[in-house]
Design a protein around this motif. Sequence first.
Motif, PDB file in Angstrom:
ATOM      1  N   ASN A  87       0.954  -1.186   0.038  1.00  0.00           N
ATOM      2  CA  ASN A  87       0.167   0.088   0.060  1.00  0.00           C
ATOM      3  C   ASN A  87       0.926   1.207   0.031  1.00  0.00           C
ATOM      4  O   ASN A  87       1.559   1.368   0.982  1.00  0.00           O
ATOM      5  CB  ASN A  87      -0.982  -0.024   1.111  1.00  0.00           C
ATOM      6  CG  ASN A  87      -1.828   1.037   1.201  1.00  0.00           C
ATOM      7  OD1 ASN A  87      -1.979   1.580   0.147  1.00  0.00           O
ATOM      8  ND2 ASN A  87      -2.626   1.109   2.109  1.00  0.00           N
ATOM      9  N   LEU A  88       0.716   2.089  -0.853  1.00  0.00           N
ATOM     10  CA  LEU A  88       1.729   3.145  -0.995  1.00  0.00           C
ATOM     11  C   LEU A  88       0.844   4.544  -0.977  1.00  0.00           C
ATOM     12  O   LEU A  88       0.047   4.692  -1.391  1.00  0.00           O
ATOM     13  CB  LEU A  88       2.226   3.385  -2.606  1.00  0.00           C
ATOM     14  CG  LEU A  88       3.514   2.614  -3.088  1.00  0.00           C
ATOM     15  CD1 LEU A  88       3.688   2.618  -4.623  1.00  0.00           C
ATOM     16  CD2 LEU A  88       4.610   3.054  -2.223  1.00  0.00           C
ATOM     17  N   HIS A  89       1.607   5.381  -0.371  1.00  0.00           N
ATOM     18  CA  HIS A  89       0.911   6.644  -0.293  1.00  0.00           C
ATOM     19  C   HIS A  89       1.467   7.683  -1.256  1.00  0.00           C
ATOM     20  O   HIS A  89       2.809   7.427  -1.607  1.00  0.00           O
ATOM     21  CB  HIS A  89       1.281   7.439   1.327  1.00  0.00           C
ATOM     22  CG  HIS A  89      -0.027   7.555   2.003  1.00  0.00           C
ATOM     23  ND1 HIS A  89      -0.806   8.657   1.881  1.00  0.00           N
ATOM     24  CD2 HIS A  89      -0.512   6.946   2.949  1.00  0.00           C
ATOM     25  CE1 HIS A  89      -1.928   8.659   2.405  1.00  0.00           C
ATOM     26  NE2 HIS A  89      -1.600   7.741   3.474  1.00  0.00           N
ATOM     27  N   ALA A  90       0.918   8.709  -1.676  1.00  0.00           N
ATOM     28  CA  ALA A  90       1.234   9.721  -2.725  1.00  0.00           C
ATOM     29  C   ALA A  90       2.583  10.236  -2.665  1.00  0.00           C
ATOM     30  O   ALA A  90       3.280  10.702  -3.474  1.00  0.00           O
ATOM     31  CB  ALA A  90       0.356  10.492  -3.342  1.00  0.00           C
ATOM     32  N   TYR A 106       1.883   9.463 -13.296  1.00  0.00           N
ATOM     33  CA  TYR A 106       2.149   8.041 -13.168  1.00  0.00           C
ATOM     34  C   TYR A 106       3.807   7.701 -13.149  1.00  0.00           C
ATOM     35  O   TYR A 106       4.367   6.805 -12.654  1.00  0.00           O
ATOM     36  CB  TYR A 106       1.609   7.116 -14.336  1.00  0.00           C
ATOM     37  CG  TYR A 106       1.987   5.734 -14.321  1.00  0.00           C
ATOM     38  CD1 TYR A 106       1.384   4.758 -13.569  1.00  0.00           C
ATOM     39  CD2 TYR A 106       2.875   5.210 -15.372  1.00  0.00           C
ATOM     40  CE1 TYR A 106       1.746   3.538 -13.476  1.00  0.00           C
ATOM     41  CE2 TYR A 106       3.206   4.095 -15.437  1.00  0.00           C
ATOM     42  CZ  TYR A 106       2.608   2.974 -14.298  1.00  0.00           C
ATOM     43  OH  TYR A 106       2.949   1.637 -14.623  1.00  0.00           O
ATOM     44  N   PHE A 109       5.928   7.100 -10.168  1.00  0.00           N
ATOM     45  CA  PHE A 109       5.731   6.207  -9.310  1.00  0.00           C
ATOM     46  C   PHE A 109       5.939   4.589 -10.107  1.00  0.00           C
ATOM     47  O   PHE A 109       5.887   3.625  -9.905  1.00  0.00           O
ATOM     48  CB  PHE A 109       4.311   5.623  -8.796  1.00  0.00           C
ATOM     49  CG  PHE A 109       3.915   7.218  -8.086  1.00  0.00           C
ATOM     50  CD1 PHE A 109       4.114   6.893  -6.660  1.00  0.00           C
ATOM     51  CD2 PHE A 109       3.361   8.268  -8.413  1.00  0.00           C
ATOM     52  CE1 PHE A 109       3.665   7.968  -5.798  1.00  0.00           C
ATOM     53  CE2 PHE A 109       2.878   9.335  -7.718  1.00  0.00           C
ATOM     54  CZ  PHE A 109       3.294   9.264  -6.047  1.00  0.00           C
ATOM     55  N   ASP A 124      -1.633  -0.887  -3.795  1.00  0.00           N
ATOM     56  CA  ASP A 124      -2.645  -0.182  -3.476  1.00  0.00           C
ATOM     57  C   ASP A 124      -2.292   1.199  -3.290  1.00  0.00           C
ATOM     58  O   ASP A 124      -1.052   1.520  -3.505  1.00  0.00           O
ATOM     59  CB  ASP A 124      -3.658  -0.689  -2.359  1.00  0.00           C
ATOM     60  CG  ASP A 124      -4.064  -2.045  -2.397  1.00  0.00           C
ATOM     61  OD1 ASP A 124      -4.642  -2.187  -3.513  1.00  0.00           O
ATOM     62  OD2 ASP A 124      -3.744  -2.997  -1.650  1.00  0.00           O
ATOM     63  N   PHE A 125      -2.997   2.352  -3.382  1.00  0.00           N
ATOM     64  CA  PHE A 125      -2.454   3.807  -3.270  1.00  0.00           C
ATOM     65  C   PHE A 125      -3.428   4.552  -2.557  1.00  0.00           C
ATOM     66  O   PHE A 125      -4.744   4.279  -2.183  1.00  0.00           O
ATOM     67  CB  PHE A 125      -2.612   3.994  -4.952  1.00  0.00           C
ATOM     68  CG  PHE A 125      -1.769   5.124  -5.034  1.00  0.00           C
ATOM     69  CD1 PHE A 125      -0.437   5.121  -4.928  1.00  0.00           C
ATOM     70  CD2 PHE A 125      -2.259   6.258  -5.449  1.00  0.00           C
ATOM     71  CE1 PHE A 125       0.542   6.251  -5.234  1.00  0.00           C
ATOM     72  CE2 PHE A 125      -1.425   7.512  -5.821  1.00  0.00           C
ATOM     73  CZ  PHE A 125      -0.004   7.288  -5.826  1.00  0.00           C
ATOM     74  N   SER A 159      -4.277  11.219  -8.410  1.00  0.00           N
ATOM     75  CA  SER A 159      -4.244  10.205  -7.601  1.00  0.00           C
ATOM     76  C   SER A 159      -4.684   9.041  -8.030  1.00  0.00           C
ATOM     77  O   SER A 159      -4.276   7.792  -8.317  1.00  0.00           O
ATOM     78  CB  SER A 159      -4.189  10.216  -6.234  1.00  0.00           C
ATOM     79  OG  SER A 159      -3.323  10.987  -5.434  1.00  0.00           O
ATOM     80  N   ALA A 163      -3.476   5.447  -9.695  1.00  0.00           N
ATOM     81  CA  ALA A 163      -3.845   4.203  -9.198  1.00  0.00           C
ATOM     82  C   ALA A 163      -4.458   3.261 -10.299  1.00  0.00           C
ATOM     83  O   ALA A 163      -4.021   2.152 -10.523  1.00  0.00           O
ATOM     84  CB  ALA A 163      -4.837   4.271  -8.326  1.00  0.00           C
ATOM     85  N   VAL A 174      -6.281  -1.668  -8.163  1.00  0.00           N
ATOM     86  CA  VAL A 174      -5.453  -1.004  -7.177  1.00  0.00           C
ATOM     87  C   VAL A 174      -6.847  -0.239  -6.188  1.00  0.00           C
ATOM     88  O   VAL A 174      -7.488   0.541  -6.671  1.00  0.00           O
ATOM     89  CB  VAL A 174      -4.649  -0.096  -7.860  1.00  0.00           C
ATOM     90  CG1 VAL A 174      -4.346   0.927  -6.531  1.00  0.00           C
ATOM     91  CG2 VAL A 174      -3.530  -0.661  -8.352  1.00  0.00           C
ATOM     92  N   ASN A 176      -7.690   2.481  -4.167  1.00  0.00           N
ATOM     93  CA  ASN A 176      -7.381   3.868  -4.184  1.00  0.00           C
ATOM     94  C   ASN A 176      -8.104   4.706  -2.782  1.00  0.00           C
ATOM     95  O   ASN A 176      -9.329   4.802  -3.080  1.00  0.00           O
ATOM     96  CB  ASN A 176      -7.588   4.749  -5.227  1.00  0.00           C
ATOM     97  CG  ASN A 176      -7.054   6.199  -5.260  1.00  0.00           C
ATOM     98  OD1 ASN A 176      -5.777   6.464  -5.091  1.00  0.00           O
ATOM     99  ND2 ASN A 176      -8.029   7.291  -5.228  1.00  0.00           N
TER     100      ASN A 176
END
Length: 412
Positions: A87-90, A106, A109, A124-125, A159, A163, A174, A176
């Motif tokens: 799970n990634l944060h922006a 994009y 990332f 996930d985002f 975002s 995602a 994903v 979001n």
Amino acid sequence: MSYDSAKAAFADWGVDTETALSKLAEIPISMHCWQGDDVVGFEAKTGNSGGGIQATGNHPGRARTPDELRADLEFSYSMIPGKHRLNLHACYLDTDQNPDRDEIEYSHFAPWVDWATDQGLGLDFNPTFFAHEKADDNLTLSHPDQGIREFWIEHGKRSRDIAAQMGAALGSPVVNNIWVPDGYKDTPVDRMEPRQRLENSLDTMMATKHDKAQMLDAVESKLFGIGVEACTVGSHEFYMGYATRKGTLLCLDMGHFHPTENVADKLSSVALSVDEILLHVSRPMRWDSDHVILLDDAILQMAQELVSAGLLDRTHIGLDFFDATISRTAAWVIGTRNMQKALLRALLAPWDRLKSAENNLDYTSRLVVTEEIKDLPYATVWAEFCDRMGVPSGQSLISDLHQYQAGVSGRG
């Protein structure tokens, strides 16, 4: 005890351990990147954390770069049975550029997607609505200033696009997840207009529809946080209604409710109104303090509800804690494995027998069975699962965790 003996012990209660192990192997857990660096991220910070987000401690070995974070994640996944997600944060972009939140793309990332592909992981985002000068008032999508709202709406749009592109590249949708820290430290005189602004901002942000095979929208509530003690704009009631009306996922974070509330009890109620649920599994201690999850009653009850109510196929399980007083990699490993252990125990319960007793109002039998099965050899089945997946358990796990921590403790 041997696994064959444990298998026979469960069979006496009408439970097939092989079926349980097969099901457990198919349940992905979305591990959160922010445990690895104390929610710092990899962009120039211009604001406070906001909304009660705070990692305490300064244990040696914090990841300082995307490469260090990925190395820590690779080790952690190697200690966890099964295939999972990240799970990634922006704010965890990987680029030499320095885009503002309303400029992310994009390409910023893409290295994470390449890495996830190589590792066989899903992603996930989350848009990052905190730690920015335009969030210092603890108001973002509900801010009275239209310009600030538009900044954050654009961040949210980008975002969602990112995602969706991640999901297309990985062939897996994903999730979001949208959480904002918006609220007030002291009692506001007007709660309606901020919530109307939040709803309008969300509608604008999510106006573009994406293929659900690529991206799923989720919205997350919170009870309160530091600086928003008196009122949280995005309350549970707000997002419960929003998710029901708009068809998004609803995120239930175990740290975002009153400490006396049983979040597991909410699952069946929520499932009657929304198609899919996102879980953020955490361990609050008096408030949303996000401790590493234990194999405690709260986690066991959550897993039991997921299995008993048949919600595994409709629930996305993610983790959300950040403890900087201990080894960060060990926190990931312990927390994820505890979630898996809880799921295994739930999968090893004689649900047909328990439900039959309950439906016949035979509460005595229900209690006897519930208590007696606590003595069954779950640890032996778990050790078998780890062995089949090629990961350590018991004393060897402790040794591996300490050895890796010793190798990263010299990071400045």
